[in-house]
Enzyme design. Structure first.
Site, PDB file in Angstrom:
ATOM      1  N   GLU A  37      59.585  39.850 -36.953  1.00 57.05           N
ATOM      2  CA  GLU A  37      58.156  40.073 -37.118  1.00 57.05           C
ATOM      3  C   GLU A  37      57.579  40.293 -35.720  1.00 57.05           C
ATOM      4  O   GLU A  37      57.815  39.468 -34.828  1.00 57.05           O
ATOM      5  CB  GLU A  37      57.486  38.864 -37.779  1.00 57.05           C
ATOM      6  CG  GLU A  37      56.015  39.130 -37.964  1.00 57.05           C
ATOM      7  CD  GLU A  37      55.246  38.015 -38.653  1.00 57.05           C
ATOM      8  OE1 GLU A  37      55.857  37.016 -39.064  1.00 57.05           O
ATOM      9  OE2 GLU A  37      54.020  38.174 -38.762  1.00 57.05           O
ATOM     10  N   ARG A 264      69.746  27.941 -37.995  1.00 62.45           N
ATOM     11  CA  ARG A 264      69.037  28.404 -36.807  1.00 62.45           C
ATOM     12  C   ARG A 264      69.672  27.803 -35.570  1.00 62.45           C
ATOM     13  O   ARG A 264      70.215  26.701 -35.620  1.00 62.45           O
ATOM     14  CB  ARG A 264      67.596  27.901 -36.821  1.00 62.45           C
ATOM     15  CG  ARG A 264      66.720  28.413 -37.896  1.00 62.45           C
ATOM     16  CD  ARG A 264      65.357  27.750 -37.792  1.00 62.45           C
ATOM     17  NE  ARG A 264      64.496  28.471 -36.880  1.00 62.45           N
ATOM     18  CZ  ARG A 264      63.784  29.543 -37.240  1.00 62.45           C
ATOM     19  NH1 ARG A 264      63.850  30.008 -38.460  1.00 62.45           N
ATOM     20  NH2 ARG A 264      63.023  30.162 -36.371  1.00 62.45           N
ATOM     21  N   LYS A 274      57.947  30.467 -32.677  1.00 65.71           N
ATOM     22  CA  LYS A 274      57.087  31.464 -32.027  1.00 65.71           C
ATOM     23  C   LYS A 274      55.653  30.966 -31.892  1.00 65.71           C
ATOM     24  O   LYS A 274      54.968  31.317 -30.940  1.00 65.71           O
ATOM     25  CB  LYS A 274      57.130  32.782 -32.799  1.00 65.71           C
ATOM     26  CG  LYS A 274      58.233  33.689 -32.255  1.00 65.71           C
ATOM     27  CD  LYS A 274      58.105  35.086 -32.795  1.00 65.71           C
ATOM     28  CE  LYS A 274      58.818  35.191 -34.116  1.00 65.71           C
ATOM     29  NZ  LYS A 274      58.746  36.530 -34.698  1.00 65.71           N
TER      30      LYS A 274
HETATM   31  P1  ATP Z   1      59.105  31.702 -36.349  1.00 63.05           P
HETATM   32  O1  ATP Z   1      59.409  31.024 -37.658  1.00 63.05           O
HETATM   33  O2  ATP Z   1      59.177  30.827 -35.154  1.00 63.05           O
HETATM   34  O3  ATP Z   1      57.870  32.558 -36.378  1.00 63.05           O
HETATM   35  P2  ATP Z   1      60.893  33.642 -37.278  1.00 63.05           P
HETATM   36  O4  ATP Z   1      62.208  33.150 -37.648  1.00 63.05           O
HETATM   37  O5  ATP Z   1      59.932  33.829 -38.408  1.00 63.05           O
HETATM   38  O6  ATP Z   1      60.272  32.730 -36.160  1.00 63.05           O
HETATM   39  P3  ATP Z   1      61.313  36.422 -37.099  1.00 63.05           P
HETATM   40  O7  ATP Z   1      60.746  37.422 -36.179  1.00 63.05           O
HETATM   41  O8  ATP Z   1      60.939  36.503 -38.524  1.00 63.05           O
HETATM   42  O9  ATP Z   1      60.958  35.004 -36.500  1.00 63.05           O
HETATM   43  O10 ATP Z   1      62.892  36.398 -36.965  1.00 63.05           O
HETATM   44  C1  ATP Z   1      63.680  37.532 -37.106  1.00 63.05           C
HETATM   45  C2  ATP Z   1      65.055  37.120 -37.479  1.00 63.05           C
HETATM   46  O11 ATP Z   1      65.620  36.257 -36.495  1.00 63.05           O
HETATM   47  C3  ATP Z   1      65.074  36.379 -38.791  1.00 63.05           C
HETATM   48  O12 ATP Z   1      66.113  36.894 -39.591  1.00 63.05           O
HETATM   49  C4  ATP Z   1      65.316  34.952 -38.407  1.00 63.05           C
HETATM   50  O13 ATP Z   1      66.024  34.293 -39.402  1.00 63.05           O
HETATM   51  C5  ATP Z   1      66.109  35.081 -37.102  1.00 63.05           C
HETATM   52  N1  ATP Z   1      65.863  33.922 -36.252  1.00 63.05           N
HETATM   53  C6  ATP Z   1      64.671  33.481 -35.803  1.00 63.05           C
HETATM   54  N2  ATP Z   1      64.811  32.340 -35.096  1.00 63.05           N
HETATM   55  C7  ATP Z   1      66.125  32.045 -35.092  1.00 63.05           C
HETATM   56  C8  ATP Z   1      66.917  30.987 -34.536  1.00 63.05           C
HETATM   57  N3  ATP Z   1      66.366  29.996 -33.832  1.00 63.05           N
HETATM   58  N4  ATP Z   1      68.247  31.018 -34.740  1.00 63.05           N
HETATM   59  C9  ATP Z   1      68.811  32.019 -35.428  1.00 63.05           C
HETATM   60  N5  ATP Z   1      68.136  33.040 -35.984  1.00 63.05           N
HETATM   61  C10 ATP Z   1      66.806  33.065 -35.823  1.00 63.05           C
HETATM   62 MG    MG Z   2      59.973  35.186 -40.005  1.00 64.96          MG
END
Ligand code: ATP
Ligand code: MG
Length: 564
Positions: A37, A264, A274
């Site tokens: 995102e 994660r 984020k």
């Molecule tokens: P947040 O929840 O902090 O906003 P997010 O996971 O929603 O972060 P995205 O931009 O949606 O952020 O993430 C893109 C991809 O990266 C998703 O498939 C997510 O599962 C993966 N991802 C995000 N954070 C992690 C992490 N700490 N470890 C492994 N994969 C991750």
């Molecule tokens: Mg997300």
């Protein structure tokens, strides 16, 4: 095609893919996607997902799409869209012509929602957010049906069209799937599919839409439209999988990707959400998303990490379903291993102490050839100027040796200047407070670069020519937080209460070898005996050299922890 390359560690997802290929699923195709995102910069957790998705595509000769999951326009912007592409590319991955946006599918997503409404599987609901929450029930209690649940198809179609046309205010209506308000899985209790958002300009679609689809609705359809075979996401989406499947089972689309979840990455002494990283930036706790203390890809790059070291890290931590908190030392070890092999050696004096070599001619300047790497001759040598006045580090001199281990310079003692001469300290000059400000030494001309027979000088220290060296600022970084899991402490404190006030120490009036004036951002060196350093790509200039310490030479942190 299903064979793994030898150097890629297997994991449960690769095993599933192997099985699928054996069973002839998906006509032997493997298609993955990385779906960020654009509401922030990518961090090291994203790198885990990128390496997994793009790595699988590479190894199985499949494809990996980069897809922006851009359904939340008020939090997203084009700066993030660009930064994300830049970071994925820098990590060494290529989506070729497969750059997509969920917003590319807004028209189709709308049509599928109409289809669900026509089939009696979705409805327009007038409950507000608060009411929807209270009707939803709890883990123990079933939910209650919305009073709008039995609206006719005609009325729903009419209201949905008018939602799209902008007739209703934000929050006045939503579209919900009609599944089961008593489902043990709360995600299936008539989840919201569409909401109204006026007054936002979407970075891709501008003002074309005032209704926006929810992530849980958008994601499976985007995956299916792109022909994804394995949709890999993190464990918090496990309970959403039945909804993912429900959506695809109830619309007329003939592709049904399978979702698999992995844990994660959590890293010690930092935060990865984020929302929290955004707060650190917006509230000025760090200098920006690319602050070298941030766990972002941009921060790590500015800190001097290489793409290879981050990929290596992702390989080392593996992909499983268990919760984990990885030690910062693992990440640091990856970059240390890389730089130990690849970083040319240079000399820099962080806490200068002037040494006058009284028996060395005032106007003499020698250009000494010094090896760029002690184990790798192919890295060649460089010219290092030597003159009557040099700087050594204050830590390399003590009037009296504190113990036998101290092999550096003491009053009346000898030490070798790396690649140059053995010098003897004849006189210690102090200021009126008794602080040592200068040493007067003499040199042994016979010791240039080598030990004549019978001469035993144990200590070797680094130095730079006082007249030839360049002044520089050097930034030493420490953990951003003083607690290994700052957002999960049990003392009721906020993660920001654990910020380490000494995470950045700036040393001014340091001196670096003249050759470093030609340094380019992106290059990293070992400053002998001090650690690995790179030029700060944002702030350094010809007029003011600024270096970041990427990592120390040894894992000093582990030592501290053990000592406790
Ligand atoms: P947040 O929840 O902090 O906003 P997010 O996971 O929603 O972060 P995205 O931009 O949606 O952020 O993430 C893109 C991809 O990266 C998703 O498939 C997510 O599962 C993966 N991802 C995000 N954070 C992690 C992490 N700490 N470890 C492994 N994969 C991750
Ligand atoms: Mg997300």
């Amino acid at each position: 095609m299903s064979q793994e390359t030898d150097n890629k560690p297997s994991n449960f997802i690769r095993q599933i893919i192997d099985e699928d290929l054996k069973a002839g699923k998906n006509q032997g195709r493997v298609a993955t996607r990385f779906p960020p995102e654009p509401n922030g910069y990518l961090h090291i957790g994203h790198a885990k997902s990128i390496v997994l998705n793009f790595g699988i595509a590479e190894d199985y000769k499949g494809s990996c799409n980069l897809r922006f999951d851009d359904t939340n326009p008020h939090k997203e912007n084009i700066e993030f869209v660009e930064a994300i592409q830049n970071d994925v590319r820098w990590l060494g991955f290529d989506w070729e012509d497969r750059l997509f946006y969920a917003s590319n599918y807004f028209e189709q997503l709308y049509d599928f929602a109409v289809e669900l409404i026509k089939a009696g599987k979705a409805y327009v609901c007038d409950l507000n957010a608060e009411e929807i929450r209270s009707y939803r029930g709890t883990l123990k209690e079933p939910g209650k049906d919305s009073p709008y649940r039995d609206r006719s198809v005609e009325e729903n179609l009419d209201l949905f069209a008018r939602m799209k046309a902008g007739e209703f205010e934000d929050g006045a209506k939503v579209v919900r799937a009609k599944i089961d308000m008593a489902s043990p899985n709360i995600n299936l209790r008539d989840p919201t599919l569409y909401r109204i958002r006026h007054g936002v300009i979407h970075h891709q679609t501008g003002e074309a839409w005032c209704i926006y689809p929810m992530y849980d609705y958008t994601h499976p359809i985007s995956d299916a439209l792109e022909g994804i075979t394995h949709s890999l996401c993190t464990l918090e989406f496990e309970d959403h999988r039945p909804l993912y499947d429900w959506i695809l089972d109830n619309i007329s689309i003939d592709c049904h990707p399978r979702q698999y979840e992995f844990s994660r990455l959590n890293l010690q002494y930092t935060v990865m959400s984020k929302r929290k990283l955004t707060e650190l930036v917006d509230e000025g706790f760090v200098e920006g998303w690319d602050d070298p203390r941030m766990p972002t890809i941009a921060g790590l790059r500015r800190r001097g990490f290489s793409p290879a070291s981050i990929r290596d890290f992702c390989g080392r931590i593996g992909v499983t379903k268990s919760d984990n908190l990885v030690e910062m030392g693992v990440l640091e070890d990856c970059i240390r291993t890389d730089l130990n092999t690849h970083a040319p050696r240079r000399m820099a004096v962080l806490h200068p102490l002037k040494v006058v070599i009284t028996d060395y001619p005032e106007d003499k300047l020698e250009q000494l050839d010094i090896a760029n790497h002690p184990q790798d001759e192919a890295m060649g040598t460089r010219k290092v100027p030597f003159s009557r006045e040099v700087y050594i580090d204050q830590n390399d001199f003590m009037e009296v040796a504190p113990n036998k281990k101290f092999k550096r310079l003491v009053a009346g003692g000898e030490v070798r200047l790396r690649g140059a001469y053995v010098i003897r300290c004849d006189e210690v000059i102090k200021d009126e407070n008794g602080e040592v400000i200068e040493l007067h030494c003499s040199h042994d001309a016979a010791t240039l670069g080598a030990n004549p027979e019978g001469r035993k000088v144990k200590g070797v220290i680094h130095w730079v020519s006082a007249t030839q060296a360049k002044e520089a600022e050097i930034r030493l970084y420490d953990r951003l937080f003083g607690h290994p899991s700052p957002d999960a402490t049990k003392d009721g404190k906020d993660y920001k209460d654990h910020i380490n006030p000494d995470s950045l120490r700036t040393l001014t009036q340091c001196y670096v070898e003249a050759s470093l004036a030609e340094a380019e951002p992106g290059e990293t060196w070992q400053f002998e005996r001090e650690g690995y350093f790179c030029l700060d790509s944002l702030l350094s200039s010809q007029d003011k050299l600024i270096f970041n310490r990427t990592v120390t030479l040894r894992d000093t942190w582990a030592k501290i922890e053990q000592g406790k």
